[in-house]
Design a protein around this motif. Structure first.
Motif, PDB file in Angstrom:
ATOM      1  N   UNK A 138      -9.879  -9.322  18.879  1.00  0.00           N
ATOM      2  CA  UNK A 138      -9.667 -10.719  18.518  1.00  0.00           C
ATOM      3  C   UNK A 138     -10.675 -11.075  17.435  1.00  0.00           C
ATOM      4  N   UNK A 139     -10.229 -11.217  16.178  1.00  0.00           N
ATOM      5  CA  UNK A 139     -11.177 -11.565  15.108  1.00  0.00           C
ATOM      6  C   UNK A 139     -11.726 -12.966  15.332  1.00  0.00           C
ATOM      7  N   UNK A 140     -13.040 -13.110  15.233  1.00  0.00           N
ATOM      8  CA  UNK A 140     -13.702 -14.366  15.587  1.00  0.00           C
ATOM      9  C   UNK A 140     -14.286 -15.046  14.355  1.00  0.00           C
ATOM     10  N   UNK A 141     -15.251 -14.398  13.729  1.00  0.00           N
ATOM     11  CA  UNK A 141     -15.900 -14.964  12.539  1.00  0.00           C
ATOM     12  C   UNK A 141     -15.808 -13.962  11.396  1.00  0.00           C
ATOM     13  N   UNK A 142     -15.649 -14.485  10.189  1.00  0.00           N
ATOM     14  CA  UNK A 142     -15.511 -13.639   9.008  1.00  0.00           C
ATOM     15  C   UNK A 142     -16.609 -13.936   8.001  1.00  0.00           C
ATOM     16  N   UNK A 143     -16.828 -12.986   7.109  1.00  0.00           N
ATOM     17  CA  UNK A 143     -17.791 -13.190   6.018  1.00  0.00           C
ATOM     18  C   UNK A 143     -17.095 -12.896   4.692  1.00  0.00           C
ATOM     19  N   UNK A 144     -17.799 -13.118   3.620  1.00  0.00           N
ATOM     20  CA  UNK A 144     -17.192 -12.905   2.301  1.00  0.00           C
ATOM     21  C   UNK A 144     -18.246 -12.390   1.338  1.00  0.00           C
ATOM     22  N   UNK A 145     -17.803 -11.632   0.356  1.00  0.00           N
ATOM     23  CA  UNK A 145     -18.706 -11.115  -0.671  1.00  0.00           C
ATOM     24  C   UNK A 145     -18.050 -11.276  -2.029  1.00  0.00           C
ATOM     25  N   UNK A 146     -18.824 -11.722  -2.967  1.00  0.00           N
ATOM     26  CA  UNK A 146     -18.361 -11.875  -4.346  1.00  0.00           C
ATOM     27  C   UNK A 146     -19.591 -11.985  -5.211  1.00  0.00           C
ATOM     28  N   UNK A 147     -19.750 -13.116  -5.857  1.00  0.00           N
ATOM     29  CA  UNK A 147     -20.943 -13.356  -6.665  1.00  0.00           C
ATOM     30  C   UNK A 147     -21.505 -14.730  -6.314  1.00  0.00           C
TER      31      UNK A 147
END
Length: 423
Positions: A138-147
Motif C-alpha cells: 500500500x503506497x503511503x508517502x511519495x517523494x520527488x526529485x528534479x532541480x
C-alpha cells in the motif's frame, strides 16, 4: 505454526522461514499487531500514529518500532522466526527482493488499496522482479526529485524556468556568464550522483528498461547513452571539483547562495533550511528532453506498507492498513515528515514543490531507476568513476561495464525470466 521455504534474495541465501508473528504480549486480551518501520527519522510521528490507533480501537493493540538499520533487523528476525506482522518499507530493491521471496500477503481486497493514486500503483507493479498477480504493498508517502532552485536569485536576474534540455543548458551558460555557479553537485558522496541520473533516466529511457535488459530485449549501452552524455555535459556548469564536496557541503553551499540550482530530491529541503531557514526554495521537473511534453517527474514511493504472508491475524493487519490510509493520519505524517500523499484526494503539496504540482496531481510520474538496481552493483560508484573519466571512450567503457555487471549480479533473475519465456 506454518512453515515455508523461500529464497530470501535480500539476504542472498536460501532460508527456511517459520514466521509466527506477534502474540498478545501485553496480557490485555487484545489482538496484537506489530509494524516494523524502516524510517527511524519518523519515530516520533509513528509514536503518535500508534497512540491514535490504540486510543480508537478496543480489540487491537498496535505497536510500531522504527529502529536504525530496520532492513537488516528484518532479515535477522526472519531467520530467527520472529517476523513482524506489517513492514513499512521503501519502494526499492529491498521490497522487490522480499516480494520475490514470496514473503508478502496479497492485499487486493483491502479497501485502502482502491484509494491509492494510479501512478504509484503502477510503480508498485514495476518493482516486481517477476510479474505477479495481486497487490502486495500500500503506497503511503511519495517523494520527488528534479532541480531545486533559489527563487529570489532567479527573480533578481530575470531567469526563466527551463522546460527543455536546450533551454536548461542555455540557462546554465547565462548564469555562468553572470559570475554565478549554475549547479552544485556534492559528488564526494557517491549516492548523490544518482539524483540527476535518475531524473534524466525517467525522461530519456523507458520505465521498464531494467526488466527489458534482464529479458535480453535491449542493453544499457543503447538505452542509457543519452543519460550518460547529458550527465557529462552538466559537469561544465557545476562547482570546481564536485568530487571534493559532500552532500552536506552542497546543502550548505546552496543554502548560502553559492549556486543557483541543485539537482537533488525533495528530501534535501529540510537539510537546506537547517542551514538557512529563510531561503526561498523552488522546484522544477528536470528539463531533460527536447519537448516540454516529454518531461516526467521522477517520483517514487518513500514509504509503503506490506503485510507479511504468514501474519497470524491478517484481518487485524488489514484494519491497521485502512486506519493508516485515513486522511487524518496521512495529514499528520505529511505535516511532520514532508513528502506527498500516495492516496487520491485533496492533500496539501508543500509550497517548495509547487513547480511539480501539475505532474503530482496528474500522476505523470516515473520511479527512480536506481530502485531497480542491485545494491551489490554499486551503480553510484560506477557513475562517479565515469564522470571522473575524461577519455573519449568514457561513456562506452562505463555503459559496457554497466551491462556486464548487470548480467553478473542478476544472473539468477535472468535465468528465471528465460525459463518463464520458454527459452
Amino acid at each position: 505454526m506454518k512453515l515455508k521455504k523461500a529464497w530470501l534474495a535480500a539476504i542472498g541465501t536460501a532460508v527456511c522461514l517459520s514466521m509466527g508473528g506477534c502474540s498478545d504480549s501485553s496480557g490485555s486480551g487484545k489482538r496484537e499487531i506489530e509494524i516494523l518501520n524502516y524510517k527511524p527519522e519518523a519515530i516520533d510521528t509513528m509514536q503518535k500514529i500508534e497512540d491514535r490507533f490504540n486510543e480508537t480501537h478496543d480489540d487491537i493493540h498496535l505497536t510500531i518500532s522504527s529502529p536504525n538499520q530496520a532492513m537488516t533487523i528484518l532479515k535477522t528476525r526472519l531467520i530467527r522466526e520472529d517476523a513482524p506482522d506489517i513492514v513499512g518499507i521503501g519502494g526499492d530493491i529491498n521490497y522487490s527482493n522480499f516480494l520475490d521471496a514470496d514473503l508478502f500477503e496479497d492485499i487486493s481486497d483491502v479497501e485502502a488499496v482502491s484509494k491509492a493514486k494510479e501512478g504509484y500503483m503502477d510503480i508498485e507493479k514495476s518493482l516486481e522482479l517477476v510479474e505477479k498477480d495481486g497487490t502486495y504493498a500500500l503506497p503511503f508517502a511519495a517523494n520527488a526529485a528534479g532541480i531545486l532552485y533559489n527563487v529570489d536569485m532567479f527573480e533578481e536576474h530575470g531567469w526563466q524556468i527551463p522546460e527543455t534540455w536546450d533551454e536548461f543548458i542555455e540557462l546554465c551558460k547565462t548564469i555562468q556568464s553572470e559570475g554565478i555557479t549554475p549547479l552544485y553537485f556534492g559528488f564526494k558522496d557517491t549516492w548523490t550522483t544518482l539524483a540527476p541520473w535518475n531524473a534524466l533516466a525517467v525522461e530519456t529511457a523507458d520505465a521498464d528498461v531494467c526488466s527489458r535488459v534482464s529479458k535480453g530485449e535491449t542493453t544499457f549501452e543503447t538505452e542509457y547513452r543519452e543519460v550518460a552524455d547529458k550527465m557529462k555535459e552538466m559537469m561544465e556548469y557545476c562547482e570546481p571539483n564536485p568530487f571534493a564536496y559532500s552532500y552536506n557541503d552542497a546543502a550548505i553551499a546552496f543554502a548560502n547562495g553559492q549556486a543557483a540550482m541543485w539537482p537533488i530530491g525533495s528530501s534535501a529541503i529540510p537539510q537546506i533550511h537547517s542551514n538557512n531557514p529563510d531561503l526561498n526554495i523552488g522546484s522544477m521537473v528536470f528539463p531533460g528532453t527536447s519537448s516540454p511534453d516529454g518531461r516526467i517527474l521522477n517520483s517514487g514511493v518513500d514509504l509503503q506498507f506490506s503485510i507479511m504472508k504468514d501474519c497470524p491475524d491478517k484481518e487485524a493487519a488489514k484494519e491497521v492498513l485502512n486506519f493508516l490510509y485515513s486522511d487524518e493520519i496521512l495529514d499528520l505524517y505529511l505535516e511532520e515528515q514532508g513528502g506527498m500523499s500516495a492516496k487520491q484526494g485533496d492533500f496539501e503539496i508543500p509550497s517548495n514543490l509547487s513547480g511539480m504540482t501539475e505532474f503530482i496531481e496528474s500522476g505523470h510520474v516515473a520511479d527512480f531507476h536506481d530502485h531497480h538496481y542491485p545494491s551489490e552493483m554499486a551503480v553510484d560508484a560506477l557513475i562517479q568513476t565515469y564522470l571522473l573519466d575524461d577519455s573519449d571512450q568514457a561513456a562506452t567503457t562505463f555503459l559496457q561495464k554497466f551491462d556486464k555487471d548487470w548480467q553478473r549480479y542478476n544472473r539468477e533473475l535472468i535465468r528465471r525470466l528465460k525459463e518463464e519465456a520458454g527459452n
